[in-house]
Design an enzyme around this catalytic site. Structure first.
Site, short mmCIF file in Angstrom:
data_model
loop_
_atom_site.label_atom_id
_atom_site.label_comp_id
_atom_site.label_asym_id
_atom_site.label_seq_id
_atom_site.Cartn_x
_atom_site.Cartn_y
_atom_site.Cartn_z
N ASP A 53 -0.68 13.70 -2.07
CA ASP A 53 -0.83 12.69 -1.02
C ASP A 53 -0.01 13.05 0.21
O ASP A 53 1.17 13.39 0.10
CB ASP A 53 -0.37 11.34 -1.58
CG ASP A 53 -0.52 10.21 -0.59
OD1 ASP A 53 -1.67 9.83 -0.33
OD2 ASP A 53 0.50 9.72 -0.07
N GLU B 71 -3.80 16.35 0.83
CA GLU B 71 -4.25 15.47 1.90
C GLU B 71 -3.49 15.85 3.17
O GLU B 71 -2.27 15.74 3.22
CB GLU B 71 -3.98 14.01 1.55
CG GLU B 71 -4.48 13.04 2.61
CD GLU B 71 -4.00 11.62 2.39
OE1 GLU B 71 -4.75 10.69 2.74
OE2 GLU B 71 -2.87 11.43 1.89
#
Length: 579
Positions: A212, A269
């Site tokens: 993330d 990400e």
């Protein structure tokens, strides 16, 4: 121009796999508490196997206060009791591995929860050994002597990125909510702790990670004020100072070396990265950083120039084509690798956002997106419910039904400006179109109460959308004409035709056509053409290739005729042809 794959691109399982993303809270509730869980996921493994996906990515299931639905982690080595236990995860892993499927965990390494023991220690005193595990800064003061944050950075949830701590009289940095303080990767012991977490899960049998906001872990240590790009706000987005910072490749290499030891999958990400060369420095075959990344060109197509999601923007099909050509060309020829996606837990439903969710065209739109995502070069990602053509939240739902912290923070800020009723309605239109909540509503398993997500009479943690009786898995899995069956066939063909789809060349054709996206995937064995009508109109298409000798593998209308140009494509028609 045909783009030929770099010789650096070698066969690997993570290139050939397809990934299904599960948002656990909304997937399947097994125990009647209104919250999805691991037992529920285990009960649907055969559903996923029949869909022909080969890897499962779980959004965070670690202990968490759920200020940001699990992206605020309070313990990286346990499972939140809402979802189950470590033993339940082991059983899920076993069920997947028995079916030759993989498990990918979601790791949040830019920040923790403010309830994590690390942060509790860090905020306990300025002399605590973990004080420098997070970013702490003294206040600034204006000419009136009023206390101000260290700089003007804005969090992603529309507040200052700094929160005052009364006990130690300093601010801490949080690029997300106040409950998500940013880790200070400049501190060697932080990196050691992260590496230990990676090994813990890999040793347990996990096959890889989605990382993330991973390009936020290196920040410009000057902490300069951001330029004012949106004068409606006191605080400004400052991604030029906290995304892709000066030590990003050093930090990613530390992660990549561990992943390489285990032949593990990794997808990072990485928003705010527009330079393909910068991406190749991360995913290049010889870089030992990450195997692939999520870039956001497709999902940001309709944002305003300042990237604020709740200001209406516009997009043209030519924008999508430019992005497709840019990323396919650069990564394929440069020895990198794409992650092909357009839906996830932070995005809205594509049938509603980019195509049509009208009863007439909704299924066609979903099937079009299947061919667009699956037959690009790269590893395809399917978000839960995408295979069922799930749509956005109904427009008549009130703002109280939108539970996401991002949505609620934005609405609170918006309403503080005393908008007119006309402004409220217009802004609500945009929220309905863009809010992250749209992808987080519970799955539609059948036509029973709550769509089969949880038991009848139980209130699910988030409301099930109204159309579950018509659009659900039970209606689709045995229907040869359903979106689910089309997605399943497309994923199966990707495996069968991997010489062309996974390892073949890519060529975008008809670049100037205002209605059609068309591209060719080719190897020494196969030549495939993908034709996609992105409009709600019937289109006469002058294809530069002679289609008369092609075989139709998939057609969402089942009426396409291989003939000399021009050929006719119905609204949202999608066709896969093989020579």
């Amino acid at each position: 121009m045909k783009v030929v794959p770099s010789e650096k691109i070698k066969p690997n399982w993570w290139r050939e796999t397809s990934v299904y993303q599960i948002y656990p809270a909304s997937f399947k509730d097994s125990n009647g508490d209104g919250f999805g869980d691991l037992e529920g996921i285990i009960s649907k493994v055969d559903y996923l196997k029949a869909l022909n996906v080969e890897s499962i990515w779980l959004c965070p299931i670690y202990p968490s206060p759920l200020k940001d639905m699990g992206y605020d982690v309070s313990d990286y080595k346990q499972i939140d009791s809402r979802y189950g236990t470590l033993e339940d995860l082991d059983r899920l892993m076993k069920a997947l591995h028995e079916r030759d499927m993989k498990l990918v965990m979601d790791l949040v390494l830019n920040h923790t929860s403010d309830q994590h023991e690390w942060f509790k220690e860090s905020r306990s005193s300025k002399t605590n050994p973990k004080r420098d595990w997070y970013f702490w800064k003294p206040a600034r003061y204006n000419e009136k002597g009023e206390r101000l944050p260290p700089n003007n950075w804005r969090s992603y949830f529309d507040t200052s990125a700094w929160e005052w701590d009364e006990a130690t009289q300093e601010y801490y940095l949080h690029l997300w909510s106040v409950g998500q303080p940013d880790l200070n990767w400049e501190t060697p012991k932080v990196r050691e702790a992260v590496h230990d977490i990676l090994r813990f899960w890999l040793d347990r049998g996990v096959d890889g990670f989605r990382l993330d906001a991973i390009n936020m872990i290196s920040k410009d240590q000057r902490f300069l004020d951001a330029p004012i790009t949106d004068d409606r706000y006191e605080y400004q987005l400052a991604y030029q100072y906290y995304a892709n910072g000066p030590r990003i490749h050093e930090y990613l290499n530390g992660i990549g070396n561990i992943l390489t030891e285990y032949d593990a999958f990794s997808v990072g990400e990485m928003p705010y990265v527009l330079d393909t060369n910068e991406i190749l420095h991360v995913v290049g075959a010889d870089r030992r950083e990450l195997t692939m990344i999520f870039q956001f060109d497709f999902v940001d197509l309709d944002l305003d120039p300042n990237q604020h999601k709740y200001i209406e923007g516009s997009w043209e099909l030519s924008d999508l084509k430019k992005s497709l050509k840019k990323w396919q060309s650069a990564l394929l020829s440069g020895g990198g690798w794409n992650a092909s996606f357009i839906e996830n837990h932070d995005q809205t439903r594509t049938v509603s956002r980019y195509l049509s969710d009208s009863p007439k065209y909704r299924a066609y739109s979903s099937k079009l997106m299947a061919l667009f995502i699956i037959f690009q070069s790269g590893t395809p990602f399917v978000f839960q419910g995408q295979e069922l053509a799930l749509a956005n939240i109904p427009r008549d739902w009130p703002i109280d039904e939108y539970l996401d912290v991002e949505t609620q923070n934005f609405w609170k800020l918006f309403m503080s400006g005393n908008p007119s009723q006309e402004e409220i309605e217009k802004t609500m239109d945009i929220v309905n179109k863009r809010a992250r909540d749209n992808g987080r509503t519970p799955m539609h398993w059948d036509s029973s109460p709550n769509g089969g997500f949880t038991k009848a009479g139980v209130k699910p943690w988030m409301r099930v959308t109204n159309d579950y009786k018509e659009w659900n898995a039970a209606n689709q899995v045995n229907d040869p004409e359903s979106p689910y069956t089309f997605w399943s066939k497309a994923l199966e063909l990707r495996k069968e035709l991997k010489d062309a789809v996974v390892y073949g060349s890519f060529e975008l054709i008809s670049e100037e056509d205002p209605s059609i996206v068309a591209f060719v995937r080719e190897s020494s064995t196969y030549k495939l053409i993908i034709l996609l009508n992105f409009t709600g109109n019937k289109v006469s298409y002058d294809c530069p290739l002679n289609l008369t000798s092609y075989e139709i593998l998939l057609d969402n209308y089942k009426d396409f005729i291989c003939m000399t140009s021009p050929v006719t494509l119905n609204p949202y028609q999608a066709v896969l042809l093989k020579l």
